[in-house]
Motif scaffolding. Sequence first.
Motif, PDB file in Angstrom:
ATOM      1  N   ILE A 137      -4.966   3.451   2.910  1.00  0.00           N
ATOM      2  CA  ILE A 137      -4.462   2.123   3.274  1.00  0.00           C
ATOM      3  C   ILE A 137      -3.100   1.885   2.629  1.00  0.00           C
ATOM      4  O   ILE A 137      -2.175   1.370   3.268  1.00  0.00           O
ATOM      5  CB  ILE A 137      -5.463   1.025   2.872  1.00  0.00           C
ATOM      6  CG1 ILE A 137      -6.723   1.129   3.741  1.00  0.00           C
ATOM      7  CG2 ILE A 137      -4.846  -0.362   3.005  1.00  0.00           C
ATOM      8  CD1 ILE A 137      -7.852   0.218   3.310  1.00  0.00           C
ATOM      9  N   GLN A 138      -2.960   2.271   1.363  1.00  0.00           N
ATOM     10  CA  GLN A 138      -1.674   2.103   0.686  1.00  0.00           C
ATOM     11  C   GLN A 138      -0.578   2.871   1.422  1.00  0.00           C
ATOM     12  O   GLN A 138       0.528   2.362   1.595  1.00  0.00           O
ATOM     13  CB  GLN A 138      -1.759   2.608  -0.752  1.00  0.00           C
ATOM     14  CG  GLN A 138      -2.507   1.694  -1.681  1.00  0.00           C
ATOM     15  CD  GLN A 138      -2.555   2.285  -3.071  1.00  0.00           C
ATOM     16  OE1 GLN A 138      -3.164   3.326  -3.281  1.00  0.00           O
ATOM     17  NE2 GLN A 138      -1.906   1.608  -4.005  1.00  0.00           N
ATOM     18  N   ALA A 139      -0.864   4.077   1.846  1.00  0.00           N
ATOM     19  CA  ALA A 139       0.129   4.885   2.549  1.00  0.00           C
ATOM     20  C   ALA A 139       0.503   4.247   3.877  1.00  0.00           C
ATOM     21  O   ALA A 139       1.690   4.203   4.246  1.00  0.00           O
ATOM     22  CB  ALA A 139      -0.399   6.303   2.771  1.00  0.00           C
ATOM     23  N   GLN A 140      -0.473   3.725   4.602  1.00  0.00           N
ATOM     24  CA  GLN A 140      -0.192   3.081   5.882  1.00  0.00           C
ATOM     25  C   GLN A 140       0.675   1.840   5.710  1.00  0.00           C
ATOM     26  O   GLN A 140       1.530   1.555   6.534  1.00  0.00           O
ATOM     27  CB  GLN A 140      -1.496   2.687   6.584  1.00  0.00           C
ATOM     28  CG  GLN A 140      -2.260   3.873   7.110  1.00  0.00           C
ATOM     29  CD  GLN A 140      -3.623   3.467   7.657  1.00  0.00           C
ATOM     30  OE1 GLN A 140      -4.126   2.371   7.404  1.00  0.00           O
ATOM     31  NE2 GLN A 140      -4.234   4.378   8.402  1.00  0.00           N
ATOM     32  N   ARG A 141       0.462   1.114   4.629  1.00  0.00           N
ATOM     33  CA  ARG A 141       1.211  -0.123   4.388  1.00  0.00           C
ATOM     34  C   ARG A 141       2.498   0.111   3.599  1.00  0.00           C
ATOM     35  O   ARG A 141       3.263  -0.823   3.414  1.00  0.00           O
ATOM     36  CB  ARG A 141       0.354  -1.109   3.594  1.00  0.00           C
ATOM     37  CG  ARG A 141      -0.824  -1.629   4.334  1.00  0.00           C
ATOM     38  CD  ARG A 141      -1.520  -2.646   3.462  1.00  0.00           C
ATOM     39  NE  ARG A 141      -2.839  -2.924   3.966  1.00  0.00           N
ATOM     40  CZ  ARG A 141      -3.794  -3.495   3.264  1.00  0.00           C
ATOM     41  NH1 ARG A 141      -3.562  -3.870   2.028  1.00  0.00           N
ATOM     42  NH2 ARG A 141      -4.965  -3.711   3.791  1.00  0.00           N
ATOM     43  N   ARG A 183       3.573  -5.893   4.091  1.00  0.00           N
ATOM     44  CA  ARG A 183       4.203  -4.577   4.002  1.00  0.00           C
ATOM     45  C   ARG A 183       5.530  -4.657   3.310  1.00  0.00           C
ATOM     46  O   ARG A 183       6.285  -5.592   3.467  1.00  0.00           O
ATOM     47  CB  ARG A 183       4.485  -4.060   5.407  1.00  0.00           C
ATOM     48  CG  ARG A 183       3.398  -3.248   5.917  1.00  0.00           C
ATOM     49  CD  ARG A 183       3.856  -2.562   7.144  1.00  0.00           C
ATOM     50  NE  ARG A 183       2.661  -1.927   7.650  1.00  0.00           N
ATOM     51  CZ  ARG A 183       2.566  -1.278   8.743  1.00  0.00           C
ATOM     52  NH1 ARG A 183       3.616  -1.158   9.504  1.00  0.00           N
ATOM     53  NH2 ARG A 183       1.463  -0.752   9.124  1.00  0.00           N
ATOM     54  N   SER A 184       5.839  -3.620   2.580  1.00  0.00           N
ATOM     55  CA  SER A 184       7.147  -3.585   1.971  1.00  0.00           C
ATOM     56  C   SER A 184       8.178  -3.173   3.013  1.00  0.00           C
ATOM     57  O   SER A 184       7.845  -2.515   3.981  1.00  0.00           O
ATOM     58  CB  SER A 184       7.180  -2.610   0.788  1.00  0.00           C
ATOM     59  OG  SER A 184       6.304  -1.568   0.964  1.00  0.00           O
TER      60      SER A 184
END
Length: 181
Positions: free
Chosen positions: A110-114, A178-179
């Motif tokens: 999830i972190q990678a997707q966001r 999202r960043s």
Amino acid sequence: MSTDYSRALGARLRAIRNQQGLSLQGVEDKSHGRWKAVVVGSYERGDRAVTVQRLSELAVFYGVPVAELLPDPRPSSAVTKTTKIVLNLESLGSLPADEAGPLARYASTIQAQRHDYNGKVLSIRAEDLKSLAIIYDMSPDELTSRLIEWGVLSPGADGTGYATSEEEDEPLDWERRRSPR
């Protein structure tokens, strides 16, 4: 005629149709006119009652068990659309991999997707919790209890076991979180 149950039934019918990649017209075409688009649409909106016989026939047409077309009769769990489930990633990192490995991999994905690598906390959806519960072979409520025991999830102020946001009525906006790219 539209009741909460008929709307919930309609939502299930629409979800099954969408999962099969069919439009309302596609249902009519695929069924050679047996299922009229306007009729199926009225079932999905909850504007028209569907008999048990017709529901059974629709289940056969979609190739799913009748039970899949029915909404869950149990009251919804403590997780609502506006509940934010916030995982403590620092606590997660200190757990043994044999216990928390699946959760850590899920959170990492999830972190990678966001593109969100703050490393402290991660908000997930109720649907994510349900998926994780399947991975852990337990109910969402059992998994919630386990996450609280691990210190990964803080009990909510209402005692439900979910960390909730201060903006309880505001729906989650994942794009906003999202960043920048």
